[in-house]
Design an enzyme around this catalytic site. Structure first.
Site, mmCIF file in Angstrom:
data_model
loop_
_atom_site.group_PDB
_atom_site.id
_atom_site.type_symbol
_atom_site.label_atom_id
_atom_site.label_comp_id
_atom_site.label_asym_id
_atom_site.label_seq_id
_atom_site.Cartn_x
_atom_site.Cartn_y
_atom_site.Cartn_z
ATOM 1 C CG HIS A 236 -72.724 50.764 46.780
ATOM 2 N ND1 HIS A 236 -73.942 50.487 46.213
ATOM 3 C CD2 HIS A 236 -72.842 51.988 47.343
ATOM 4 C CE1 HIS A 236 -74.761 51.503 46.409
ATOM 5 N NE2 HIS A 236 -74.129 52.425 47.104
ATOM 6 C CG ASP A 238 -73.564 55.057 50.311
ATOM 7 O OD1 ASP A 238 -73.592 54.460 49.224
ATOM 8 O OD2 ASP A 238 -74.593 55.453 50.896
ATOM 9 C CG HIS A 292 -76.747 50.447 50.439
ATOM 10 N ND1 HIS A 292 -75.584 50.774 51.119
ATOM 11 C CD2 HIS A 292 -76.952 51.476 49.577
ATOM 12 C CE1 HIS A 292 -75.129 51.936 50.698
ATOM 13 N NE2 HIS A 292 -75.935 52.388 49.750
ATOM 14 N NE ARG A 302 -86.414 52.846 44.319
ATOM 15 C CZ ARG A 302 -85.177 52.988 44.781
ATOM 16 N NH1 ARG A 302 -84.129 52.782 44.013
ATOM 17 N NH2 ARG A 302 -84.982 53.335 46.046
HETATM 18 C C1 LIG Z 1 -73.267 49.124 40.101
HETATM 19 C C2 LIG Z 1 -72.663 50.014 40.829
HETATM 20 C C3 LIG Z 1 -73.146 51.426 41.155
HETATM 21 C C4 LIG Z 1 -71.931 52.112 41.768
HETATM 22 C C5 LIG Z 1 -70.852 51.301 41.118
HETATM 23 C C6 LIG Z 1 -71.326 49.857 41.353
HETATM 24 O O1 LIG Z 1 -70.558 48.889 40.757
HETATM 25 C C7 LIG Z 1 -71.301 49.506 42.828
HETATM 26 C C8 LIG Z 1 -70.859 50.660 43.584
HETATM 27 C C9 LIG Z 1 -71.684 51.910 43.261
HETATM 28 C C10 LIG Z 1 -70.836 53.148 43.635
HETATM 29 C C11 LIG Z 1 -70.717 53.447 45.139
HETATM 30 C C12 LIG Z 1 -69.788 54.655 45.290
HETATM 31 C C13 LIG Z 1 -70.185 55.807 44.413
HETATM 32 O O2 LIG Z 1 -71.361 56.365 44.952
HETATM 33 C C14 LIG Z 1 -70.434 55.309 42.943
HETATM 34 C C15 LIG Z 1 -70.691 56.470 42.003
HETATM 35 C C16 LIG Z 1 -69.285 54.475 42.571
HETATM 36 O O3 LIG Z 1 -68.298 54.825 42.009
HETATM 37 O O4 LIG Z 1 -69.523 53.170 43.006
HETATM 38 C C17 LIG Z 1 -71.516 54.250 42.953
HETATM 39 C C18 LIG Z 1 -71.967 53.644 41.620
HETATM 40 C C19 LIG Z 1 -73.402 54.122 41.442
HETATM 41 O O5 LIG Z 1 -74.045 54.607 42.362
HETATM 42 O O6 LIG Z 1 -73.926 53.976 40.364
HETATM 43 O O1 LIG Z 2 -81.503 54.304 44.837
HETATM 44 C C1 LIG Z 2 -81.325 53.814 45.942
HETATM 45 O O2 LIG Z 2 -82.261 53.459 46.664
HETATM 46 C C2 LIG Z 2 -79.926 53.626 46.481
HETATM 47 C C3 LIG Z 2 -78.891 54.473 45.785
HETATM 48 C C4 LIG Z 2 -77.543 54.342 46.413
HETATM 49 O O3 LIG Z 2 -77.270 53.452 47.175
HETATM 50 C C5 LIG Z 2 -76.503 55.346 46.093
HETATM 51 O O4 LIG Z 2 -76.748 56.230 45.241
HETATM 52 O O5 LIG Z 2 -75.413 55.269 46.708
HETATM 53 FE FE LIG Z 3 -75.414 53.867 48.275
#
Ligand SMILES: C=C1C[C@]23C[C@@]1(O)CC[C@H]2[C@@]12CC[C@H](O)[C@@](C)(C(=O)O1)[C@H]2[C@@H]3C(=O)O
Ligand SMILES: O=C(O)CCC(=O)C(=O)O
Ligand SMILES: [Fe+2]
Length: 377
Positions: A236, A238, A292, A302
């Site tokens: 993703h 941010d 990332h 971790r």
């Molecule tokens: C596996 C994942 C973690 C995440 C949801 C995702 O599918 C890929 C996007 C990640 C993200 C990025 C934006 C927000 O920080 C978040 C909470 C979201 O809705 O999508 C995070 C999710 C995460 O960090 O777990």
């Molecule tokens: O844990 C990490 O190193 C990355 C976490 C991350 O990308 C996020 O929380 O948006």
């Molecule tokens: Fe991130």
């Protein structure tokens, strides 16, 4: 119910499955894990350790012009850099990690007292099981708001933790409150550097983010017996403006740069900084918000602490006039952080195309989708 959350719910109902719960203490030891955690082969990490991404380690106490040059170069390239001599006490970093360990090693039911509700971005989430139906992240998170404009000096952090978890979490709340205040100070300093590097002056973005409405997320990745078929955090960008991350010494953060996944090795005392989609829009696309993810391992948990700088909810996100001209037409329309956050919470699972998808969404759903009451550009 929002589409992405409704998808998970409908999937569970259709298949008559009980709601999936990510009980890390139990799942960590299992080889046979629910299929929702298994990622397709073309997205899962390869067993060979990803090669390291050379991310500049920028000394913030060095010559100001040199800092501006290094930050500008990294932000044009991939949007990731690390900072040292940032003024954040290493004892505070260690203490925040200790509090994080203490929370995530509690029994599941105790953590669930802070359970994130549907459609909200704060609270405890065990792998977003209620939100997505597949490609679930192998992690637990605790997120809370840090509101710089709040009357409380700690942005309301300790109050939130006490409300959700009880009086015995006041001291942890105070630690995170101090941590967030430090992140707030540092992110505003970095906004000055970013403004100078973009040629709009040190004050522009600092002023834009005064009174910011930010978020802190504690990420906890338990060990996993299938580390090459799972992901801790999926790929993703941010959606927020600027992320300041402190990862522990385990390693797992990877960035997609130069056409391949490369890792950012932990560096004790350094903070990893990256540009988010909202700042990419503020810079009119000059600075990059880069894809990332975080991988997991079979040995040890971790932790990472992420501070996400976000504008005030209804402030219009628009690049300064100096960054728009005939050679650089507007890359994105005006929008508010409230609208983009809502889009990622309710309609779209963040990935590398979030900003493009959001722009399309705005054009298809009249301009009120951008959160702007009266103007179209
Ligand atoms: C596996 C994942 C973690 C995440 C949801 C995702 O599918 C890929 C996007 C990640 C993200 C990025 C934006 C927000 O920080 C978040 C909470 C979201 O809705 O999508 C995070 C999710 C995460 O960090 O777990
Ligand atoms: O844990 C990490 O190193 C990355 C976490 C991350 O990308 C996020 O929380 O948006
Ligand atoms: Fe991130």
């Amino acid at each position: 119910m929002a589409e992405v959350e409704a998808a998970a719910h409908a999937h569970q109902q259709q298949h008559q499955q009980p709601a999936l719960v990510f009980d890390a203490a139990r799942l960590s030891g299992q080889v046979d894990i629910p299929q929702q955690f298994l990622w397709p082969a073309d997205e899962s990490p390869t067993p060979d350790a990803a090669e390291e991404l050379p991310v500049p380690l920028i000394d913030l106490s060095a010559d100001a012009e040199e800092v501006i040059r290094q930050v500008g170069e990294a932000c044009q390239l991939h949007g990731f850099f690390q900072v040292v001599n940032h003024g954040v006490d290493t004892a505070l970093l260690a203490e925040a990690h200790r509090c994080t360990d203490a929370f995530f090693t509690l029994p599941l039911a105790a953590k669930q007292r802070a359970q994130r509700r549907q459609g909200e971005s704060c609270g405890y989430a065990s792998s977003f099981t209620g939100r997505f139906a597949s490609k679930l992240p192998w992690k637990e998170t605790l997120s809370f708001r840090y509101c710089c404009g709040s009357e409380a000096a700690d942005g309301g952090v300790a109050g939130y933790l006490v409300e959700k978890l009880g009086e015995e979490f006041r001291q942890h709340g105070e630690v995170y409150g101090r941590y967030c205040s430090e992140m707030s100070r540092l992110s505003l300093e970095l906004m000055e550097v970013l403004g100078a590097s973009l040629g709009v002056g040190r004050a522009h973005f600092r002023r834009f983010f005064e009174g910011h409405d930010s978020m802190m997320r504690l990420n906890y990745y338990p060990p996993c017996r299938r580390p090459y078929e799972t992901l801790g955090t999926g790929p993703h960008c941010d959606p927020t403006s600027l992320t300041i991350l402190h990862q522990d010494d385990v390693g797992g953060l990877q960035v997609f740069a130069g056409g391949r996944w490369r890792s950012i090795r932990p560096h004790a005392g350094a903070l990893v900084v990256n540009i988010g989609d909202t700042f990419m829009a503020l810079s009119n696309g000059r600075y990059r918000s880069c894809l990332h993810r975080a991988v997991v391992n079979s040995r040890v948990p971790r932790r990472s602490l992420a501070f996400f700088l976000c504008p005030e909810m209804d402030k219009v996100v628009r690049p300064p006039g100096e960054l728009v001209d005939a050679h650089h037409p507007r890359a994105y329309p005006d929008f508010t952080w409230r609208a983009l956050l809502d889009f990622t919470m309710r309609h779209y699972r963040a990935d590398m195309r979030t900003l493009e998808a959001f722009t399309d969404w705005i054009s298809r759903h009249a301009h009120h989708a951008a959160g702007i009451a009266s103007q179209l550009n």
